[in-house]
Motif scaffolding. Sequence first.
Motif, PDB file in Angstrom:
ATOM      1  N   ALA A   1       1.096   4.041  -3.141  1.00 11.60           N
ATOM      2  CA  ALA A   1       0.974   5.691  -2.547  1.00 11.60           C
ATOM      3  C   ALA A   1       1.816   6.370  -2.536  1.00 11.60           C
ATOM      4  O   ALA A   1       1.452   7.022  -4.120  1.00 11.60           O
ATOM      5  CB  ALA A   1       0.908   6.057  -0.930  1.00 11.60           C
ATOM      6  N   ALA A   2       3.575   5.853  -2.652  1.00 13.39           N
ATOM      7  CA  ALA A   2       4.470   6.553  -3.511  1.00 13.39           C
ATOM      8  C   ALA A   2       4.629   6.699  -4.928  1.00 13.39           C
ATOM      9  O   ALA A   2       4.437   7.849  -5.763  1.00 13.39           O
ATOM     10  CB  ALA A   2       5.936   5.994  -2.972  1.00 13.39           C
TER      11      ALA A   2
ATOM     12  N   HIS B   1       2.121   9.539  -5.846  1.00 13.42           N
ATOM     13  CA  HIS B   1       3.082  10.621  -5.933  1.00 13.42           C
ATOM     14  C   HIS B   1       3.372  11.466  -6.902  1.00 13.42           C
ATOM     15  O   HIS B   1       3.644  12.083  -6.970  1.00 13.42           O
ATOM     16  CB  HIS B   1       3.479  10.876  -4.771  1.00 13.42           C
ATOM     17  CG  HIS B   1       4.149  11.746  -3.348  1.00 13.42           C
ATOM     18  ND1 HIS B   1       3.007  13.031  -2.858  1.00 13.42           N
ATOM     19  CD2 HIS B   1       5.464  12.757  -3.444  1.00 13.42           C
ATOM     20  CE1 HIS B   1       3.784  13.948  -2.585  1.00 13.42           C
ATOM     21  NE2 HIS B   1       5.510  13.882  -3.221  1.00 13.42           N
ATOM     22  N   LEU B   2       4.412  10.271  -7.749  1.00 14.59           N
ATOM     23  CA  LEU B   2       5.167  10.456  -8.370  1.00 14.59           C
ATOM     24  C   LEU B   2       4.952  11.430  -9.688  1.00 14.59           C
ATOM     25  O   LEU B   2       5.305  11.479 -10.516  1.00 14.59           O
ATOM     26  CB  LEU B   2       6.238   9.022  -8.601  1.00 14.59           C
ATOM     27  CG  LEU B   2       7.357   9.016  -9.771  1.00 14.59           C
ATOM     28  CD1 LEU B   2       7.972  10.350  -9.406  1.00 14.59           C
ATOM     29  CD2 LEU B   2       7.771   8.463 -10.247  1.00 14.59           C
TER      30      LEU B   2
ATOM     31  N   ILE C   1       3.612  14.563  -8.866  1.00 19.21           N
ATOM     32  CA  ILE C   1       5.066  15.258  -9.531  1.00 19.21           C
ATOM     33  C   ILE C   1       5.840  15.321 -11.647  1.00 19.21           C
ATOM     34  O   ILE C   1       6.078  16.775 -11.569  1.00 19.21           O
ATOM     35  CB  ILE C   1       5.925  14.564  -8.876  1.00 19.21           C
ATOM     36  CG1 ILE C   1       6.576  14.532  -7.361  1.00 19.21           C
ATOM     37  CG2 ILE C   1       7.575  15.316  -9.470  1.00 19.21           C
ATOM     38  CD1 ILE C   1       7.343  13.867  -6.686  1.00 19.21           C
ATOM     39  N   LYS C   2       4.974  14.625 -11.955  1.00 18.13           N
ATOM     40  CA  LYS C   2       4.852  14.924 -13.244  1.00 18.13           C
ATOM     41  C   LYS C   2       4.558  15.194 -14.109  1.00 18.13           C
ATOM     42  O   LYS C   2       5.316  16.240 -15.021  1.00 18.13           O
ATOM     43  CB  LYS C   2       5.249  13.056 -14.041  1.00 18.13           C
ATOM     44  CG  LYS C   2       6.388  12.042 -13.489  1.00 18.13           C
ATOM     45  CD  LYS C   2       6.684  11.080 -14.118  1.00 18.13           C
ATOM     46  CE  LYS C   2       7.367   9.941 -15.019  1.00 18.13           C
ATOM     47  NZ  LYS C   2       7.137   8.518 -14.846  1.00 18.13           N
TER      48      LYS C   2
ATOM     49  N   ARG D   1      10.003  24.331 -22.804  1.00 15.46           N
ATOM     50  CA  ARG D   1      10.956  25.602 -21.889  1.00 15.46           C
ATOM     51  C   ARG D   1      11.247  25.642 -23.330  1.00 15.46           C
ATOM     52  O   ARG D   1      12.935  26.058 -23.917  1.00 15.46           O
ATOM     53  CB  ARG D   1      12.123  25.480 -21.079  1.00 15.46           C
ATOM     54  CG  ARG D   1      11.606  25.087 -19.655  1.00 15.46           C
ATOM     55  CD  ARG D   1      12.037  25.789 -18.282  1.00 15.46           C
ATOM     56  NE  ARG D   1      13.129  24.891 -18.090  1.00 15.46           N
ATOM     57  CZ  ARG D   1      14.686  25.759 -18.197  1.00 15.46           C
ATOM     58  NH1 ARG D   1      14.604  27.023 -18.592  1.00 15.46           N
ATOM     59  NH2 ARG D   1      15.126  25.017 -18.436  1.00 15.46           N
TER      60      ARG D   1
ATOM     61  N   GLY E   1       0.661  -1.011   0.274  1.00 19.08           N
ATOM     62  CA  GLY E   1       0.255  -0.017   0.358  1.00 19.08           C
ATOM     63  C   GLY E   1       1.202   1.093  -0.156  1.00 19.08           C
ATOM     64  O   GLY E   1       0.732   1.806  -0.815  1.00 19.08           O
ATOM     65  N   ALA E   2       1.650   1.288   1.182  1.00 15.62           N
ATOM     66  CA  ALA E   2       3.316   2.274   1.107  1.00 15.62           C
ATOM     67  C   ALA E   2       3.211   2.265  -0.444  1.00 15.62           C
ATOM     68  O   ALA E   2       3.583   3.199  -0.945  1.00 15.62           O
ATOM     69  CB  ALA E   2       4.074   1.781   1.727  1.00 15.62           C
ATOM     70  N   ILE E   3       3.886   1.736  -0.707  1.00 12.11           N
ATOM     71  CA  ILE E   3       4.433   1.394  -3.205  1.00 12.11           C
ATOM     72  C   ILE E   3       3.608   2.403  -3.498  1.00 12.11           C
ATOM     73  O   ILE E   3       3.818   3.535  -4.498  1.00 12.11           O
ATOM     74  CB  ILE E   3       4.797   0.219  -3.177  1.00 12.11           C
ATOM     75  CG1 ILE E   3       6.973   0.129  -2.462  1.00 12.11           C
ATOM     76  CG2 ILE E   3       5.652   0.420  -4.512  1.00 12.11           C
ATOM     77  CD1 ILE E   3       6.705  -1.106  -2.167  1.00 12.11           C
TER      78      ILE E   3
ATOM     79  N   LYS F   1       6.516  19.000 -14.014  1.00 10.93           N
ATOM     80  CA  LYS F   1       7.729  18.699 -15.197  1.00 10.93           C
ATOM     81  C   LYS F   1       7.751  18.918 -16.006  1.00 10.93           C
ATOM     82  O   LYS F   1       8.583  19.887 -16.863  1.00 10.93           O
ATOM     83  CB  LYS F   1       8.151  17.223 -14.645  1.00 10.93           C
ATOM     84  CG  LYS F   1      10.402  16.961 -15.433  1.00 10.93           C
ATOM     85  CD  LYS F   1      10.637  15.801 -14.865  1.00 10.93           C
ATOM     86  CE  LYS F   1      11.749  15.695 -15.826  1.00 10.93           C
ATOM     87  NZ  LYS F   1      11.953  14.258 -16.149  1.00 10.93           N
TER      88      LYS F   1
END
Lengths: 260, 333
Positions: free
Chosen positions: B7-8, B11-12, B15-16, B23, B3-5, B19
């Motif tokens: 969630a991680a 989250h990633l 973040i992406k 530019r 479950g923790a993974i 990004k």
Amino acid sequence: MRQSGLFARFILLLALAALPRPSSAQEMVVTLSTREVAITSNFTGAEITAFGLIERDARFATRAAPFDVVATVQGPAGEVLLHQKDRFGPIWLTAARKRFGGVPLYFALLSARPLAEIADADTAARLKLGLEHYLTLPPPLSLQQGREDAGFRDAMLRLRAEEGASIIDASAVTMIRPNLFTAKVQLPGKAPTGLYLINISVLSEGVVLRTVQSGFVVRKVGIDGLLANAARSQPGYYALTTILMAILLGWIANIIFRRD
Amino acid sequence: MLGAIDAASEHLEKIKVFKNNGRGMQLYLPIAELPLNLFLLLGMGGAVGFISGLFGVGGGFLLTPFLIFIGVPAPVAVATSSVHIAASSVTGAITYWRRQALDIKLGAVLIAGGLLGTVAGVLFFNQMRRLGHLEVVITLSYVTLLMSVGGLMFVESVGALVAKRRAGGTPAPAGHHAPPWHRNLPWQITFHRSKLKISVLPVLVLGAVIGFIGTVLGIGGGFLVVPALIYFFRIPTSVVVGTSLFQILMTAIAATILHGTISQAVDILLALTLVIGGVIGAQFGVRTGQTLKGEQFRLLLALLILAVGIRFAYEIVGEPRELFVITATEPER
């Protein structure tokens, strides 16, 4: 040769980081989203995420206070030369210069809240939390020189931060669960190539419980790697090719514009 | 644990999203080791190329500071500028050569003198560095030189323009009436293209002086050659520009090969981008130059030289915003 040497060091570090330390109360497992950042022609920077899991040890009483995670990222070390200007009559000229050796050319300090709330000055110095802990100068011979050195050190920290080569980000670490976190490392486009080390420490109430080291490599690949390599290994041919290219393009422009 | 993974990784994903905000057209430069905007480089190369083709100057005194300003390390900026100078001067020189406005003989004598001046300049440079006054000497002489050359040219060319308007006809050209002080020296040579029969000595001395100043100040010296040939030797403006470009080309080739082999700081991709802009700009510059009258040309060149002089004067006279400057970062190899 250099690349493979770096890689071997990097593997060794990973292996060391993975070794269990039975004496500590807490265990921490850290993994990175990538171990190699490849610089190609369209490289404008990268983001690396470190994932970490803190495992509570059942034999110890669970601490009531939450964990704090602090990560530092050190890029390859180098020499930085700093000039100070001063007034000479009506004009401003360089009055003094200082050379700092062994400075990480990229440095980041990542946490979830301001460092002052996490660790005291002694702990920060011991864990080298901040670029200032890498700016060593020979001991000053006089009081005045000591002041001068301090001025240079402050200027270095300020200028490196302005250049984006030194980052302090108190929101780069996210505690997803009390014992699970991510740390985002932002690499700017001008990040130097080489080995980057990440030191992640877990603290609770200002006490360091565990520190784990990991790392990644930034290197040029493809056409950029090829050209950078050629410039070093075959400088004569490289320079000749460059100048021939310039003359050829100049000649072509001439032909194109000759028509009218 | 699983479950923790989850969630991680969730989250990633978040973040992406942050990004991927593009530019523009960024190009990563392998030796300068940073990404820069492709169109900025093309445009700057073109603008400096235009000035080079128009005035017969290299333009390194504009390009190098600009490259340093946008973040290129100083050695790479200096070394790579020489490639741009070679390209824009070759394209201009070919055009002038086809229009019979390039005096190879005169250029060769200037280059020979330049070599002597460069050697003397290197010796002087090392001597002064040992004494520790180099920066003051360089900065002050640079500003003095630019301001006086630019100022004199400005006064002269404005005078010529005013005289022309008053007379309503052809003014006395910059030459032809002045007593040729170099007429009686030995080793007379005829420079056909320049319509000049003079002793080789003053030309050699001019080359040597420019070579010396160029080496000590770190500039190519094209914007000193051009006024010197116009005012001292009364050579027609278009021949001066063509011959100056030829001399600059030879210097830039030598400089590129030396920089490439010794300091290894030539960035081929940066050079390519600047060169593409530069050769196009130079062609337009040559074309514009041919439509200008002699005194107009001299006035514009005077303004350019004055502008550069004022810029450098401001740099040392104006109170700096930042007293500390990072001048070099070297990775440990």
